[in-house]
Design a protein around this motif. Structure first.
Motif, mmCIF file in Angstrom:
data_model
loop_
_atom_site.group_PDB
_atom_site.id
_atom_site.type_symbol
_atom_site.label_atom_id
_atom_site.label_comp_id
_atom_site.label_asym_id
_atom_site.label_seq_id
_atom_site.Cartn_x
_atom_site.Cartn_y
_atom_site.Cartn_z
ATOM 1 N N VAL A 26 0.843 -1.186 0.000
ATOM 2 C CA VAL A 26 0.000 0.000 0.000
ATOM 3 C C VAL A 26 0.884 1.245 0.000
ATOM 4 O O VAL A 26 1.804 1.352 0.798
ATOM 5 C CB VAL A 26 -0.917 0.043 1.239
ATOM 6 C CG1 VAL A 26 -1.780 1.306 1.244
ATOM 7 C CG2 VAL A 26 -1.798 -1.182 1.310
ATOM 8 N N PHE B 8 -8.942 3.189 -12.220
ATOM 9 C CA PHE B 8 -8.618 2.311 -11.097
ATOM 10 C C PHE B 8 -9.904 1.677 -10.576
ATOM 11 O O PHE B 8 -11.004 2.150 -10.850
ATOM 12 C CB PHE B 8 -7.969 3.094 -9.954
ATOM 13 C CG PHE B 8 -6.540 3.509 -10.186
ATOM 14 C CD1 PHE B 8 -5.992 3.656 -11.455
ATOM 15 C CD2 PHE B 8 -5.731 3.785 -9.103
ATOM 16 C CE1 PHE B 8 -4.673 4.059 -11.640
ATOM 17 C CE2 PHE B 8 -4.410 4.189 -9.272
ATOM 18 C CZ PHE B 8 -3.883 4.316 -10.533
ATOM 19 N N ARG C 83 -10.554 -1.159 -4.025
ATOM 20 C CA ARG C 83 -10.082 -2.374 -3.358
ATOM 21 C C ARG C 83 -10.540 -2.446 -1.906
ATOM 22 O O ARG C 83 -10.556 -3.504 -1.313
ATOM 23 C CB ARG C 83 -8.560 -2.448 -3.403
ATOM 24 C CG ARG C 83 -8.010 -2.622 -4.801
ATOM 25 C CD ARG C 83 -8.288 -4.028 -5.341
ATOM 26 N NE ARG C 83 -7.740 -4.199 -6.653
ATOM 27 C CZ ARG C 83 -6.479 -4.566 -6.899
ATOM 28 N NH1 ARG C 83 -5.651 -4.793 -5.909
ATOM 29 N NH2 ARG C 83 -6.063 -4.686 -8.141
ATOM 30 N N GLU D 187 -9.084 2.399 -0.417
ATOM 31 C CA GLU D 187 -7.989 1.932 -1.281
ATOM 32 C C GLU D 187 -8.486 1.747 -2.707
ATOM 33 O O GLU D 187 -9.581 1.238 -2.936
ATOM 34 C CB GLU D 187 -7.451 0.575 -0.815
ATOM 35 C CG GLU D 187 -6.690 0.592 0.464
ATOM 36 C CD GLU D 187 -6.154 -0.779 0.841
ATOM 37 O OE1 GLU D 187 -5.395 -0.836 1.812
ATOM 38 O OE2 GLU D 187 -6.482 -1.792 0.182
ATOM 39 N N VAL D 188 -7.631 2.140 -3.672
ATOM 40 C CA VAL D 188 -7.889 1.936 -5.087
ATOM 41 C C VAL D 188 -6.630 1.359 -5.719
ATOM 42 O O VAL D 188 -5.552 1.413 -5.132
ATOM 43 C CB VAL D 188 -8.290 3.258 -5.792
ATOM 44 C CG1 VAL D 188 -9.601 3.793 -5.249
ATOM 45 C CG2 VAL D 188 -7.191 4.308 -5.660
ATOM 46 N N ALA D 189 -6.775 0.808 -6.919
ATOM 47 C CA ALA D 189 -5.617 0.254 -7.630
ATOM 48 C C ALA D 189 -5.970 0.054 -9.094
ATOM 49 O O ALA D 189 -7.140 -0.123 -9.439
ATOM 50 C CB ALA D 189 -5.201 -1.086 -7.029
ATOM 51 N N SER E 120 -3.401 -5.014 -10.322
ATOM 52 C CA SER E 120 -2.238 -4.623 -9.528
ATOM 53 C C SER E 120 -2.271 -5.277 -8.149
ATOM 54 O O SER E 120 -3.321 -5.359 -7.519
ATOM 55 C CB SER E 120 -2.211 -3.101 -9.342
ATOM 56 O OG SER E 120 -1.160 -2.718 -8.497
ATOM 57 N N ARG F 258 -1.687 -1.334 -3.772
ATOM 58 C CA ARG F 258 -2.872 -0.493 -3.687
ATOM 59 C C ARG F 258 -2.480 0.915 -3.273
ATOM 60 O O ARG F 258 -1.422 1.133 -2.692
ATOM 61 C CB ARG F 258 -3.848 -1.066 -2.647
ATOM 62 C CG ARG F 258 -4.491 -2.323 -3.125
ATOM 63 C CD ARG F 258 -4.358 -3.545 -2.242
ATOM 64 N NE ARG F 258 -4.121 -3.393 -0.830
ATOM 65 C CZ ARG F 258 -3.079 -3.964 -0.205
ATOM 66 N NH1 ARG F 258 -2.173 -4.643 -0.870
ATOM 67 N NH2 ARG F 258 -2.923 -3.837 1.086
#
Length: 146
Positions: free
Chosen positions: A27, A48, A51, A66-68, A72, A75
């Motif tokens: 992260v 994105f 998450r 959280e994003v990703a 991936s 994060r």
């Protein structure tokens, strides 16, 4: 500490000098002024995916978001400022098509993006963009598969 590189991994050393069980950057954290606005930017503009989005604290007063990029392992946590101002951080994301991704993001509009990707001897093709809080996202050409 060794300065020798492993075959196929330019610029990487073969040892940290100290044994570790750490194996992955999971992260990265950006400070943002408005988590909902940052969520919209990273999902709607950059593509994105979410998450994690959960409340915590004694009265659910805090939010972990959280994003990703799709697929991936790492994060990006979008955190409200704690005693400071948002922005000023940077991450690098990889693509096999820097020129295509630059064109795609320019077409999306509403993104503070470099006019053209940078070609620097000895460095991969890349460009930078800034999120609404001034955090930098560097889009870098992915290294060739081993």
């Amino acid at each position: 500490m060794s300065s020798e590189c492993e075959p196929g991994l330019p610029g990487m050393t073969d040892s940290t000098g100290t044994p570790t069980t750490l194996s992955n950057i999971g992260v990265v954290m950006f400070t943002v002024a408005d988590q909902d606005a940052a969520l919209a930017f990273y999902t709607e503009k950059l593509g994105f995916e979410v998450r994690g989005d959960m409340r915590f604290g004694e009265h659910d007063e805090a939010r972990w978001l959280e994003v990703a990029p799709p697929g991936s392992r790492a994060r990006l946590a979008l955190n409200p400022p704690r005693g400071g101002q948002p922005g000023g951080s940077a991450i690098g994301v990889e693509t096999t098509d820097v020129l295509g991704e630059h064109a795609r993001l320019k077409a999306v509009g509403g993104i503070d993006i470099d006019p053209e990707p940078m070609r620097t001897p000895g460095a991969p093709l890349m460009f930078m963009l800034r999120d609404p809080d001034g955090n930098h996202v560097v889009v870098v050409e992915a290294p060739p598969a081993p």
